[in-house]
Design a protein around this motif. Structure first.
Motif, short mmCIF file in Angstrom:
data_model
loop_
_atom_site.label_atom_id
_atom_site.label_comp_id
_atom_site.label_asym_id
_atom_site.label_seq_id
_atom_site.Cartn_x
_atom_site.Cartn_y
_atom_site.Cartn_z
N SER A 42 -8.73 12.63 19.06
CA SER A 42 -8.96 11.90 17.86
C SER A 42 -10.46 11.60 17.76
O SER A 42 -10.88 11.04 16.63
CB SER A 42 -8.14 10.41 18.20
N THR A 43 -11.34 11.77 18.87
CA THR A 43 -12.47 11.99 18.64
C THR A 43 -13.26 13.11 18.89
O THR A 43 -13.17 13.73 19.89
CB THR A 43 -13.23 10.94 19.89
N LYS A 44 -13.81 13.50 17.57
CA LYS A 44 -14.40 15.00 17.52
C LYS A 44 -15.83 14.66 17.26
O LYS A 44 -16.37 14.05 16.48
CB LYS A 44 -13.85 15.69 16.54
N VAL A 45 -16.59 15.69 17.90
CA VAL A 45 -18.25 15.39 17.98
C VAL A 45 -18.61 16.86 17.50
O VAL A 45 -18.27 17.77 18.20
CB VAL A 45 -18.66 15.00 19.46
N ARG A 46 -19.36 16.81 16.48
CA ARG A 46 -19.81 17.93 15.92
C ARG A 46 -21.21 18.17 16.14
O ARG A 46 -21.95 17.18 15.81
CB ARG A 46 -19.53 17.98 14.09
N ILE A 47 -21.56 19.24 16.68
CA ILE A 47 -22.99 19.58 17.20
C ILE A 47 -23.28 20.97 16.60
O ILE A 47 -22.58 21.87 16.55
CB ILE A 47 -22.95 19.68 18.74
N SER A 48 -24.48 20.83 16.19
CA SER A 48 -25.07 22.21 15.49
C SER A 48 -26.12 22.89 16.25
O SER A 48 -27.11 22.11 16.72
CB SER A 48 -25.71 21.65 14.17
N ALA A 49 -25.61 23.92 16.82
CA ALA A 49 -26.52 24.61 17.87
C ALA A 49 -27.60 25.24 17.27
O ALA A 49 -28.72 25.35 17.81
CB ALA A 49 -25.48 25.56 18.76
N PHE A 50 -27.43 25.38 16.02
CA PHE A 50 -28.23 26.18 15.36
C PHE A 50 -29.61 25.26 15.08
O PHE A 50 -30.71 25.57 15.45
CB PHE A 50 -27.93 26.89 14.07
N THR A 51 -29.35 24.15 14.67
CA THR A 51 -30.40 22.88 14.70
C THR A 51 -30.96 22.84 15.93
O THR A 51 -32.09 22.66 15.75
CB THR A 51 -29.71 21.54 14.08
N ALA A 52 -30.36 22.55 16.91
CA ALA A 52 -31.10 22.51 18.35
C ALA A 52 -31.93 23.72 18.69
O ALA A 52 -33.20 23.43 19.21
CB ALA A 52 -29.97 22.14 19.16
N SER A 53 -31.43 24.85 18.37
CA SER A 53 -31.96 26.08 18.51
C SER A 53 -33.38 26.11 17.75
O SER A 53 -34.41 26.71 18.51
CB SER A 53 -31.10 27.25 18.47
N ASN A 54 -33.48 25.72 16.74
CA ASN A 54 -34.65 25.90 15.81
C ASN A 54 -35.49 24.66 16.28
O ASN A 54 -36.72 25.23 16.28
CB ASN A 54 -34.32 25.46 14.31
N LEU A 55 -35.09 23.66 16.80
CA LEU A 55 -35.97 22.67 17.36
C LEU A 55 -36.73 23.40 18.60
O LEU A 55 -38.11 23.25 18.82
CB LEU A 55 -35.11 21.29 17.58
N LYS A 56 -36.13 23.66 19.53
CA LYS A 56 -36.53 24.40 20.61
C LYS A 56 -37.66 25.62 20.40
O LYS A 56 -38.68 25.66 20.63
CB LYS A 56 -35.25 25.02 21.52
N GLU A 57 -37.24 26.64 19.43
CA GLU A 57 -38.01 27.51 19.09
C GLU A 57 -39.34 27.06 18.47
O GLU A 57 -40.29 27.66 18.69
CB GLU A 57 -37.31 28.49 17.96
N GLN A 58 -39.39 25.96 17.71
CA GLN A 58 -40.57 25.39 17.07
C GLN A 58 -41.25 24.76 18.10
O GLN A 58 -42.35 24.04 17.60
CB GLN A 58 -40.49 24.52 15.85
#
Length: 141
Positions: A72-88
Motif C-alpha cells: 500500500s506504500t510505494k516509493v518511486r525513485i528516479s535512479a537517472f535523476t540521482a545518477s545525473n546529480l552524481k555525474e555533475q
C-alpha cells in the motif's frame, strides 16, 4: 583513583540490580506529576545501564509493532535523476535529487509508528522509475 572508580561502579551496579526489580511495576507512559514513583525513575534514567532498560525497551518495541501491507506504500525513485546529480558532482541541497533525498521526501509525512514493522516484514515497496524493476531482488536489465 582506581579504587574510587571501582566503588562508583559497584554502587551503580547494585542500584541497577534493584531498579531491574522495580521497573516492571512502573508505568513510564504517565506524564509528569501523575506518579511520584514514575517521576523518580525518570529522574534517574541516566544512571541506568542499557542491560537494565533493555528488557523494557524490547517489550515496548514488540508490543507496538505491526505487520504492514507494504504494497500500500510505494516509493518511486528516479535512479537517472540521482545518477545525473552524481555525474555533475553536485550536492542535493533540496533533498529531491539523490536517491536518499527522494526516499526521505516521500517517507517524511509518515508517522513514527509506520517504521515499527515486525522483523520479517517490509514497511514500503520501492519502484525504480524508468528501470522497469522493483526492489524484490535488484535491478536487472
Amino acid at each position: 583513583s582506581f579504587e574510587q572508580l571501582q566503588f562508583r561502579y559497584t554502587v551503580l551496579k547494585r542500584f541497577n540490580m534493584k531498579m531491574k526489580q522495580v521497573l516492571p511495576f512502573v508505568n513510564l507512559a504517565l506524564g509528569h506529576g501523575k506518579s511520584r514513583l514514575t517521576d523518580s525513575v525518570k529522574g534517574v534514567k541516566s544512571l541506568l545501564f542499557w542491560g537494565t532498560k533493555e528488557v523494557l525497551w524490547n517489550k515496548a518495541i514488540t508490543t507496538s509493532q505491526y505487520a504492514p501491507n507494504f504494497r500500500s506504500t510505494k516509493v518511486r525513485i528516479s535512479a537517472f535523476t540521482a545518477s545525473n546529480l552524481k555525474e555533475q558532482k553536485k550536492c542535493d541541497w533540496s533533498g529531491t535529487l539523490s536517491q536518499f533525498g527522494q526516499l526521505m521526501n516521500q517517507l517524511k509525512p509518515k508517522p513514527g509508528s509506520f517504521y515499527r514493522c515486525t522483523r520479517d516484514s517490509r514497511a514500503f515497496e520501492v519502484i525504480f522509475k524508468g528501470l522497469h524493476s522493483h526492489d524484490v531482488g535488484g535491478c536487472y536489465q
